[in-house]
Design a protein around this motif. Structure first.
Motif, PDB file in Angstrom:
ATOM      1  N   ASP A 313      26.433  68.680  11.905  1.00  0.00           N
ATOM      2  CA  ASP A 313      25.722  69.013  10.682  1.00  0.00           C
ATOM      3  C   ASP A 313      24.267  68.579  10.876  1.00  0.00           C
ATOM      4  O   ASP A 313      23.961  67.777  11.763  1.00  0.00           O
ATOM      5  CB  ASP A 313      26.372  68.257   9.517  1.00  0.00           C
ATOM      6  CG  ASP A 313      25.656  68.499   8.205  1.00  0.00           C
ATOM      7  OD1 ASP A 313      25.319  69.663   7.945  1.00  0.00           O
ATOM      8  OD2 ASP A 313      25.435  67.536   7.465  1.00  0.00           O
ATOM      9  N   THR A 467      24.352  74.240   9.452  1.00  0.00           N
ATOM     10  CA  THR A 467      23.678  73.649   8.298  1.00  0.00           C
ATOM     11  C   THR A 467      23.619  74.627   7.134  1.00  0.00           C
ATOM     12  O   THR A 467      23.615  75.847   7.320  1.00  0.00           O
ATOM     13  CB  THR A 467      22.237  73.214   8.665  1.00  0.00           C
ATOM     14  OG1 THR A 467      21.595  72.702   7.504  1.00  0.00           O
ATOM     15  CG2 THR A 467      21.426  74.377   9.218  1.00  0.00           C
ATOM     16  N   GLY A 513      29.754  65.113  11.172  1.00  0.00           N
ATOM     17  CA  GLY A 513      29.148  65.390   9.878  1.00  0.00           C
ATOM     18  C   GLY A 513      29.114  64.154   9.011  1.00  0.00           C
ATOM     19  O   GLY A 513      29.532  63.071   9.429  1.00  0.00           O
ATOM     20  N   ASP A 518      31.134  68.839   4.557  1.00  0.00           N
ATOM     21  CA  ASP A 518      31.602  68.884   5.939  1.00  0.00           C
ATOM     22  C   ASP A 518      33.118  68.663   6.044  1.00  0.00           C
ATOM     23  O   ASP A 518      33.684  68.815   7.127  1.00  0.00           O
ATOM     24  CB  ASP A 518      30.902  67.800   6.780  1.00  0.00           C
ATOM     25  CG  ASP A 518      29.394  67.999   6.830  1.00  0.00           C
ATOM     26  OD1 ASP A 518      28.968  69.160   6.893  1.00  0.00           O
ATOM     27  OD2 ASP A 518      28.664  67.005   6.787  1.00  0.00           O
TER      28      ASP A 518
END
Length: 646
Positions: A313, A467, A513, A518
């Motif tokens: 992430d 993202t 993440g 996430d």
């Protein structure tokens, strides 16, 4: 009484206590500490630890037609009893039970329920009707209902804005670090936070159709699809059982000595093989814990060792997840930087917006004190209008107006270039004239680029960034750290789908993440790794491994440790098999008897435990954060020496 109740109710605690008792009575039997006993003390160990193994082996063979390591142990145990070698029988049963306890302990899942994720679901909603506003349960909201959402409230269901403008913190869904401006016609999601302005929404997705409920279901489904770890000893059992029986029968036929045949069975029991995996994994978990890495299960270690792809992430992982002023450009020579900062900070002093807070923090770091504005107005989705010392200050592209920005090619070009670099641009106008620009961004972690480099060195060939941010921000961050693939505007289900696609292509995928958004991706990946200190509860619960600090530089160490653990396990297994085959040869020549064979067993088991324990001492000096620290210290030392020379 508490211990007794725990003994009755908790199966694992009960098994541990009984195994300890078995070990005590084996000790008594070997040294004959209680000669008054009418029976061999090893019988206690045989009954406590051996009988469950025998029943388990019979059940596996008859009910499931499955050959496990317990079957070979059961055969050896019964054979030892037939020739009245009670200590040998008890010792084999004890070692097997001990190994089983260690393996169950390391393989046990530490994942709790999804309660933290469920708690994010808003419980109440404000229903707007012709008769006025009324509070109802969020579960009672129907599709088409009009809901009133005040500043600071969670949005109870998915919907569409029909009145008002605002900024929505939807980080739990998309991971975006900056609140998103929303206006009439825009979609809003359940569980996200309305930061500014009163809005009315029309409910679109309610109940199990809401985005947050879908996220919960994604996590549940991904967890259920994770395959359980299979014991290595059981994998080998299908080969070991016929080989052991064949060797024993062959020795019996050649020597006509049943003691030698039973000895062969005893030494062939996979006790050290059983211990090979759990002891190494426990040592690895212990080492990782000392470094601030929580590994929740043995299967996580084994799977992490096979990773060839790591997905990350952006917000809070590659970046700090905190906005900061990156750059200031002033267009008028007669305005000093300190005066400009003071002017902007004063205009933003009463702002609750993260961008405004970032500016105030920056002014404080520069030692500049902001004044109270004479007038302050936050226009949701547009910017700030304030009056400072009699001057009107406008901050934000929308509130200033695109026309005024485009009237100056220099300003227009700078705004466009800054946006392409992934930064948020805040033009500042003083009494109708643009005097400067403040660029704000989520700062990249210092160790991020070096971490990516180290991961590539250890063989992670595929590094992917997912993202929820826009493409400009995603490309700016991803390219700066040399990610191999970059995917922007990813919702939670998109992240999970991207990981599933990689796994379908044959990759072993680790997901790193930190946010609730996430969670589905963490659960879907082969191994989910969460940033602990800044991670959400649900992300930590969903993940297999948690970095308890926000240091992603520990990731290369984690991969190295898991791979070293895998190699140590394979080495332990190889040594265990070598000892077994050597012991069989010695048993065939009558050099070993059942008791000495049991002692050889112990030696092999002790070697495996000691060899595994060495993993506790494993260190890695390649942590990017430490490398950066050493370089800074070296530079500082060189500066000091230079000053001393002068």
């Amino acid at each position: 009484m508490k211990v007794v109740d725990k003994f009755r109710k908790e199966k694992e605690f009960c098994t541990l206590c009984l195994t300890i008792i078995s070990g005590i009575f084996l000790f008594i039997s070997f040294f004959k500490l209680i000669p008054q006993l009418p029976f061999d003390a090893a019988w206690i160990a045989i009954i406590i630890s051996g009988i469950p193994i025998i029943f388990g082996a019979i059940k596996g063979l008859l009910a499931e037609l499955d050959v496990t390591a317990d079957l070979l142990v059961a055969i050896a145990l019964i054979a030892a009893l037939v020739i009245e070698q009670y200590f040998a029988a008890g010792e084999v049963a004890f070692i097997m039970q001990l190994g089983s306890i260690l393996e169950d302990f390391t393989a046990k899942k530490s994942h709790k329920s999804l309660q933290s994720l469920i708690n994010l679901t808003p419980q109440k909603a404000c229903l707007h009707t012709s008769d006025g506003d009324m509070e109802i349960l969020a579960s009672e909201v129907k599709k088409g209902d009009i809901l009133l959402i005040r500043p600071g409230e969670s949005i109870p269901v998915d919907g569409r804005i029909i009145k008002g403008t605002t900024s929505i913190d939807q980080s739990i869904m998309t991971g975006e670090s900056i609140p998103v401006d929303k206006t009439i016609g825009d979609e809003v999601y359940q569980g996200t936070i309305n930061e500014h302005g009163v809005i009315k929404i029309e409910a679109s997705n309610v109940g199990d159709d809401s985005s947050l409920k879908k996220m919960i279901n994604l996590v549940k489904k991904a967890e259920e699809n994770k395959a359980p770890i299979v014991r290595i000893a059981d994998k080998w059992a299908r080969i070991l059982v016929p080989v052991a029986l064949g060797c024993s029968i062959l020795i019996l036929i050649i020597t006509r000595d049943i003691h030698r045949a039973v000895t062969a069975l005893v030494v062939f029991c996979p006790c050290s093989l059983i211990l090979a995996t759990p002891t190494a994994i426990m040592a690895a978990i212990g080492n990782a814990t000392k470094k601030g890495i929580l590994i929740k299960s043995g299967s996580a270690v084994e799977t992490a060792a096979k990773l060839d792809t790591i997905v990350m992430d952006k917000t809070g992982t590659l970046t700090y997840g905190k906005l900061r002023v990156e750059n200031i450009v002033i267009f008028h020579d007669n305005i000093h930087k300190e005066d400009f900062i003071k002017l902007v900070a004063s205009a933003e002093k009463f702002s609750e917006h993260p961008l405004g807070r970032a500016i105030l923090k920056y002014s404080h770091q520069q030692g500049i004190t902001a004044k109270d504005p004479d007038l302050f107005k936050m226009q949701a989705g547009k910017g700030v209008r304030a009056t400072v010392e009699g001057h009107e200050i406008l901050i934000g592209i929308k509130i200033i107006g695109q026309e005024l920005i485009d009237s100056s090619p220099e300003i227009s070009e700078l705004v466009e270039e800054t946006q392409k670099s992934g930064k948020t641009v805040l033009p500042v106008a003083l009494d109708g004239t643009i005097i400067g620009i403040v660029s704000i961004a989520d700062a990249l972690r210092r160790e991020a680029k070096l971490t990516i480099s180290e991961l590539k060195k250890v063989g992670i060939s595929h590094l992917v960034m997912l993202t929820g941010d826009n493409e400009a921000v995603a490309n700016s961050i991803g390219q700066s750290v040399n990610m191999t693939d970059i995917f922007a505007s990813q919702l939670p289900e998109d992240k999970a789908d991207s990981i599933k696609k990689l796994m379908d292509e044959g990759h072993s995928v680790g997901m790193l993440g930190d946010g609730v958004n996430d969670a589905p991706a963490l659960a879907t990946a082969s191994v989910g790794i969460v940033m602990g200190a800044i991670g959400s509860d649900v992300a930590i619960e969903t993940a297999d491994i948690a970095l308890m600090s926000d240091d992603i530089g520990k990731l290369p160490f984690l991969i190295k440790l898991c791979r070293k653990t895998k190699n140590r396990i394979l080495f332990n297994i190889t040594i265990s098999m070598f000892i077994n085959f050597c012991a069989i040869i010695l048993a065939g020549f009558g050099i070993l008897n059942p008791i000495t064979a049991a002692l050889v067993h112990n030696c092999g088991s002790v070697f495996v435990v000691v060899n595994s324990a060495l993993l506790l001492t494993y260190k890695d000096e390649a942590n990017p954060k430490y490398i950066i620290g050493r370089e800074k210290s070296k530079i500082q030392k060189e500066k000091t020496q230079s000053v001393n020379i002068k």
